[in-house]
Motif scaffolding. Structure first.
Motif, short mmCIF file in Angstrom:
data_model
loop_
_atom_site.label_atom_id
_atom_site.label_comp_id
_atom_site.label_asym_id
_atom_site.label_seq_id
_atom_site.Cartn_x
_atom_site.Cartn_y
_atom_site.Cartn_z
N LEU A 72 0.82 -1.21 0.00
CA LEU A 72 0.00 0.00 0.00
C LEU A 72 0.86 1.26 0.00
CD1 LEU A 72 -2.83 -1.06 2.46
CD2 LEU A 72 -3.01 -0.78 -0.02
N VAL A 73 1.93 1.26 0.77
CA VAL A 73 2.84 2.41 0.81
C VAL A 73 3.46 2.61 -0.58
CG1 VAL A 73 5.03 3.27 1.74
CG2 VAL A 73 3.30 2.30 3.28
N ALA A 74 3.88 1.51 -1.22
CA ALA A 74 4.44 1.60 -2.57
C ALA A 74 3.40 2.13 -3.55
CB ALA A 74 4.96 0.23 -3.02
N LEU A 75 2.18 1.68 -3.42
CA LEU A 75 1.11 2.14 -4.30
C LEU A 75 0.89 3.64 -4.15
CD1 LEU A 75 -1.31 1.75 -6.22
CD2 LEU A 75 -2.67 1.18 -4.20
N ILE A 76 0.84 4.12 -2.92
CA ILE A 76 0.60 5.54 -2.67
C ILE A 76 1.70 6.39 -3.30
CG2 ILE A 76 0.58 7.29 -0.84
CD1 ILE A 76 -0.87 5.13 0.89
N SER A 77 2.93 5.89 -3.27
CA SER A 77 4.05 6.69 -3.78
C SER A 77 4.10 6.73 -5.30
CB SER A 77 5.36 6.17 -3.21
OG SER A 77 5.63 4.88 -3.72
N LYS A 78 3.44 5.80 -5.99
CA LYS A 78 3.52 5.79 -7.45
C LYS A 78 2.15 5.58 -8.11
CE LYS A 78 4.23 0.93 -8.05
NZ LYS A 78 4.31 0.04 -9.13
N VAL A 79 1.12 6.06 -7.49
CA VAL A 79 -0.24 5.82 -7.96
C VAL A 79 -0.44 6.35 -9.38
CG1 VAL A 79 -1.34 7.91 -7.08
CG2 VAL A 79 -2.62 5.80 -7.16
N ASP A 80 -1.15 5.57 -10.16
CA ASP A 80 -1.49 5.92 -11.54
C ASP A 80 -2.82 6.68 -11.50
OD1 ASP A 80 -2.42 5.98 -14.15
OD2 ASP A 80 -2.10 3.87 -14.53
N LYS A 81 -2.82 7.89 -11.98
CA LYS A 81 -4.02 8.73 -11.88
C LYS A 81 -5.18 8.24 -12.76
CE LYS A 81 -1.87 12.80 -10.11
NZ LYS A 81 -1.40 12.19 -8.95
N THR A 82 -4.91 7.32 -13.66
CA THR A 82 -5.99 6.82 -14.52
C THR A 82 -6.59 5.52 -14.00
OG1 THR A 82 -4.45 5.59 -15.94
CG2 THR A 82 -4.97 7.86 -16.57
N GLN A 83 -5.89 4.83 -13.13
CA GLN A 83 -6.38 3.57 -12.58
C GLN A 83 -6.89 3.80 -11.17
OE1 GLN A 83 -3.56 0.38 -12.82
NE2 GLN A 83 -4.80 -1.03 -11.63
N VAL A 84 -8.09 3.30 -10.86
CA VAL A 84 -8.65 3.53 -9.53
C VAL A 84 -8.89 2.25 -8.75
CG1 VAL A 84 -9.69 5.75 -10.13
CG2 VAL A 84 -11.01 3.65 -10.43
#
Length: 92
Positions: A72-84
């Motif tokens: 989750l921490v990794a996801l937050i740091s590189k989140v894709d703005k088009t994928q939810v």
């Protein structure tokens, strides 16, 4: 339609491109938690899926909470703005 499909459709339609706040749906998988311990100690009358969770535990298929948090921490740091919608098992 299943509840999961409805939830996913909701999250896909919720954000707007100009929104200051983004909302994401993350499926963490089955996490080895205190709640899982409690479920495994319950009776079949109280919890109809008891065998499924006992089997996941006995096969070592429950995810470690620290593993999930790190994902989750990794996801937050590189989140894709088009994928939810995300699943822990799909994250590197």
């Amino acid at each position: 339609m299943t509840a999961q499909i409805l939830i996913e459709q909701h999250f896909q339609n919720l954000p707007s491109p100009k929104a200051l706040t983004r909302v994401y749906s993350v499926a963490p998988g089955v996490v080895d938690s205190k709640m899982q311990e409690k479920i495994r100690q319950s009776s079949h009358l109280d919890f109809s899926s008891l065998n499924n969770f006992k089997e996941l535990h006995s096969k070592g298929e429950l995810l470690d909470p620290k593993f999930v948090v790190n994902k989750l921490v990794a996801l937050i740091s590189k989140v894709d703005k088009t994928q939810v919608i995300y699943s822990i098992k799909d994250l590197e």
